[in-house]
Design a protein around this motif. Structure first.
Motif, PDB file in Angstrom:
ATOM      1  N   HIS A 126      61.293  18.511  88.839  1.00  0.00           N
ATOM      2  CA  HIS A 126      60.370  17.703  89.644  1.00  0.00           C
ATOM      3  C   HIS A 126      60.717  17.944  91.104  1.00  0.00           C
ATOM      4  N   LEU A 127      60.050  18.927  91.679  1.00  0.00           N
ATOM      5  CA  LEU A 127      60.363  19.376  93.036  1.00  0.00           C
ATOM      6  C   LEU A 127      59.515  18.586  94.023  1.00  0.00           C
ATOM      7  N   ARG A 128      60.076  17.502  94.495  1.00  0.00           N
ATOM      8  CA  ARG A 128      59.308  16.575  95.346  1.00  0.00           C
ATOM      9  C   ARG A 128      59.311  17.040  96.798  1.00  0.00           C
ATOM     10  N   PHE A 129      58.920  18.291  97.004  1.00  0.00           N
ATOM     11  CA  PHE A 129      58.867  18.862  98.339  1.00  0.00           C
ATOM     12  C   PHE A 129      57.398  19.037  98.707  1.00  0.00           C
ATOM     13  N   GLU A 130      56.695  17.894  98.681  1.00  0.00           N
ATOM     14  CA  GLU A 130      55.263  17.883  98.923  1.00  0.00           C
ATOM     15  C   GLU A 130      54.969  17.165 100.237  1.00  0.00           C
ATOM     16  N   LYS A 131      53.812  17.448 100.783  1.00  0.00           N
ATOM     17  CA  LYS A 131      53.474  16.945 102.122  1.00  0.00           C
ATOM     18  C   LYS A 131      53.568  15.428 102.215  1.00  0.00           C
ATOM     19  N   ASP A 132      53.008  14.708 101.222  1.00  0.00           N
ATOM     20  CA  ASP A 132      53.006  13.249 101.296  1.00  0.00           C
ATOM     21  C   ASP A 132      54.424  12.682 101.244  1.00  0.00           C
ATOM     22  N   MET A 133      55.274  13.280 100.398  1.00  0.00           N
ATOM     23  CA  MET A 133      56.644  12.779 100.268  1.00  0.00           C
ATOM     24  C   MET A 133      57.434  13.006 101.549  1.00  0.00           C
ATOM     25  N   LEU A 134      57.329  14.202 102.109  1.00  0.00           N
ATOM     26  CA  LEU A 134      58.078  14.526 103.323  1.00  0.00           C
ATOM     27  C   LEU A 134      57.590  13.703 104.510  1.00  0.00           C
ATOM     28  N   LEU A 158      65.875  17.099  97.776  1.00  0.00           N
ATOM     29  CA  LEU A 158      66.503  18.401  97.987  1.00  0.00           C
ATOM     30  C   LEU A 158      65.433  19.418  98.332  1.00  0.00           C
ATOM     31  N   THR A 159      65.750  20.338  99.215  1.00  0.00           N
ATOM     32  CA  THR A 159      64.817  21.420  99.529  1.00  0.00           C
ATOM     33  C   THR A 159      64.841  22.436  98.391  1.00  0.00           C
ATOM     34  N   PRO A 160      63.805  23.292  98.265  1.00  0.00           N
ATOM     35  CA  PRO A 160      63.836  24.323  97.226  1.00  0.00           C
ATOM     36  C   PRO A 160      65.086  25.199  97.307  1.00  0.00           C
ATOM     37  N   ILE A 211      65.233  17.792  85.725  1.00  0.00           N
ATOM     38  CA  ILE A 211      65.994  17.631  86.962  1.00  0.00           C
ATOM     39  C   ILE A 211      65.037  17.230  88.080  1.00  0.00           C
ATOM     40  N   PRO A 212      65.173  16.030  88.629  1.00  0.00           N
ATOM     41  CA  PRO A 212      64.348  15.636  89.768  1.00  0.00           C
ATOM     42  C   PRO A 212      65.077  15.923  91.075  1.00  0.00           C
ATOM     43  N   SER A 213      64.352  16.432  92.050  1.00  0.00           N
ATOM     44  CA  SER A 213      64.972  16.680  93.353  1.00  0.00           C
ATOM     45  C   SER A 213      65.032  15.408  94.191  1.00  0.00           C
ATOM     46  N   TYR A 214      64.372  14.344  93.696  1.00  0.00           N
ATOM     47  CA  TYR A 214      64.346  13.066  94.409  1.00  0.00           C
ATOM     48  C   TYR A 214      64.100  11.970  93.376  1.00  0.00           C
TER      49      TYR A 214
END
Length: 562
Positions: free
Chosen positions: A302-310, A355-357, A436-439
């Motif tokens: 779950h790579l939460r490196f999306e515009k809304d999250m950031l 976490l960043t990619p 594995i969630p990044s956030y």
């Protein structure tokens, strides 16, 4: 005479041989052509669907944005013929089956499930639990937030409806948030199943009766993290004047702990049994899982490196000045985001940033996952697309997503609906070998809890605060990737892999509402309320007795607060 006859035969045989050779060549070319069509090279195909030739409709379909282009770089393997539903197309048989385990003992440990200690779901109501009587009125709910926030809120409102003896009107989904999703309840969830599954718990109707459409309604702001007594006495008293109550907000309205056992079990029945995704979403989700399974063991990231999250979190590490400015503008212009001024560096070192990619790649490598590990990216558009995904892809080239596991035509019914697309990611995440969630956001917590409920499937929760200090040392040249870093990361995370433990309480020293908010969320860990030790075959042990055993066995374990 004999020589003349021989010459004639040679003259006849020569063209015959030429014709035979020509036929053989044509047959061989046809065979090779057929082979190429059945088993196309993943790298040679530019089609969005590696399993079939693109249609004219697909050629004319709108192009993906730059943020999603990384998903087109590697096509998936040719996949299993198993179908999740008759209306979904078959996929060719896989040529290659990648397996991150690699056949050695150390790698096999990476995929090994945590010790479940014989915990099983125990969500049946007690003997004195009754079916709903004639209700006192109707409860209207309008959800808010993304998919997972809506899911947990809906389940809490089922419990609230039971407490206040209300008929629950099927909730309206949020259509005003950042995502602007127009989906209705029945587009995302199986509405009929939801109503029928809760028939013995709460009366649920699709619409408010016509005779009450003009009735006076009270719009009530339910207090955050409220108790059973609050709903029974304060909200329940409103029935004396009103027949319809509308909940102005519904997320995090019910406390995590100190509720009657039957109410806690009802929350689990609502979440893990009643609130099922719509049939078309379930079918597509299963197809994605089957296609990922064709690679062997896989991680759902779950790579939460999306515009809304950031933008919401104010996290800008690794971004350009222009990107950071864009995110700041979004945060300033989003009215319901209350915090506008955020110190990005302080936020990161508190462990409050995803976490960043690149950091995820370092993390996975340090844990020991080999480069051929298949990874499903459970996320929306990754901010910065190819630029920010490059380092992770260089370490783990088998990065998959719904966009490159399915064709444009297969995804078209869901594409413009963020909650439906998120539901597909949710299904794959729950069914993956390792999650594995990044956030630790709403989806990460919801998936972790669901995986615990289904048998404590392996979930590795990154210690972001601990990791960011290690990553900082790497950036300063004080620490290098290798065995030293690997040993430290493995040691930090040896107890963060989804093993059974009792739900964490409040942080010591906190008071009142702050204390309640510091508790681990109910849906992150439904133990001990909805999970019990399996009763011995030789002992007639009741569910209540099993729960007491769970409490005693878990008292000695250190509580973890997420």
């Amino acid at each position: 005479m004999i020589q003349r006859r021989r010459r004639r035969m040679v003259a006849v045989d020569k063209p015959r041989k030429i014709l035979v050779c020509t036929a053989c060549v044509i047959a061989l070319v046809g065979l090779l052509t057929g082979y190429v069509r059945v088993f196309p090279s993943p790298r040679a195909s530019n089609s969005s669907d590696p399993h079939k030739l693109p249609t004219q409709h697909e050629f004319n379909y709108q192009k993906l944005s730059a943020e999603n282009k990384w998903t087109e770089e590697v096509a998936p393997p040719h996949l299993s013929e198993q179908q999740s539903s008759p209306h979904l197309p078959k996929a060719p048989v896989s040529l290659h089956k990648f397996n991150g385990a690699g056949g050695n003992l150390d790698s096999e440990k990476l995929w090994k499930l945590p010790e479940a200690r014989d915990f099983v779901p125990c969500i049946q109501p007690s003997s004195n639990y009754t079916t709903p009587d004639k209700t006192r009125g109707y409860l209207l709910v309008r959800t808010n937030g993304g998919l997972s926030q809506m899911r947990t809120g809906i389940c809490d409102m089922v419990a609230v409806a039971r407490i206040i003896n209300a008929t629950l009107v099927v909730p309206e989904l949020d259509k005003r948030s950042f995502w602007r999703d127009t989906s209705n309840f029945s587009d995302v969830f199986d509405e009929d199943h939801f109503i029928n599954a809760l028939a013995n718990d709460v009366k649920v109707v699709k619409k408010l009766p016509k005779e009450l459409s003009s009735a006076t309604k009270i719009v009530k702001h339910f207090k955050s993290m409220s108790s059973f007594k609050y709903y029974r006495d304060v909200i329940g008293s409103l029935w004396e004047e009103y027949r319809v109550i509308r909940a102005a907000k519904f997320d995090s309205r019910l406390t995590n702990n100190d509720l009657p056992s039957d109410i806690q079990k009802l929350r689990c029945r609502a979440c893990y049994e009643a609130l099922r995704f719509a049939p078309q979403i379930e079918a597509m989700g299963k197809l994605l899982v089957d296609r990922m399974r064709s690679y062997g063991h896989f991680i759902a990231l779950h790579l939460r490196f999306e515009k809304d999250m950031l933008a919401y979190s104010g996290c800008t590490h690794g971004l350009s000045n222009a990107e950071a400015k864009e995110l700041e503008t979004i945060r300033d212009e989003t009215a319901n985001w209350k915090v506008k001024e955020i110190d990005a560096t302080e936020q990161r070192y508190r462990g409050q940033c995803p976490l960043t990619p690149k950091e995820v790649g370092i993390f996975l490598n340090a844990l020991g996952f080999p480069s051929e590990t298949p990874i499903y990216i459970a996320a929306g558009e990754i901010y910065g697309g190819v630029t920010h995904m490059a380092d992770l892809r260089s370490r783990y080239p088998l990065l998959m997503s719904k966009e490159n596991l399915a064709s444009v035509a297969e995804l078209e019914p869901f594409t413009n609906h963020s909650s439906q697309m998120a539901a597909l990611d949710y299904i794959v995440s729950v069914e993956s070998d390792v999650f594995i969630p990044s956030y630790s956001g709403n989806m990460a917590r919801a998936v972790e809890g669901h995986r615990r409920f289904l048998g404590h499937r392996k979930t590795i929760s990154p210690d972001r605060r601990g990791l960011v200090h290690l990553f900082g040392q790497i950036e300063k040249g004080l620490l290098k990737e290798g065995s030293k870093l690997s040993n430290r990361i493995i040691e930090i995370h040896k107890n963060l892999q989804g093993s059974p433990r009792r739900r964490g309480g409040s942080v010591p020293g906190t008071k009142s509402m702050e204390s309640t908010h510091s508790e681990e969320a109910f849906y992150t860990n439904p133990l001990p309320d909805c999970l019990c030790r399996r009763a011995s075959q030789n002992v007639n042990t009741s569910i209540r007795e099993s729960n007491r055993k769970v409490d005693r066995s878990m008292q000695k374990e250190q509580l973890k607060v997420l």
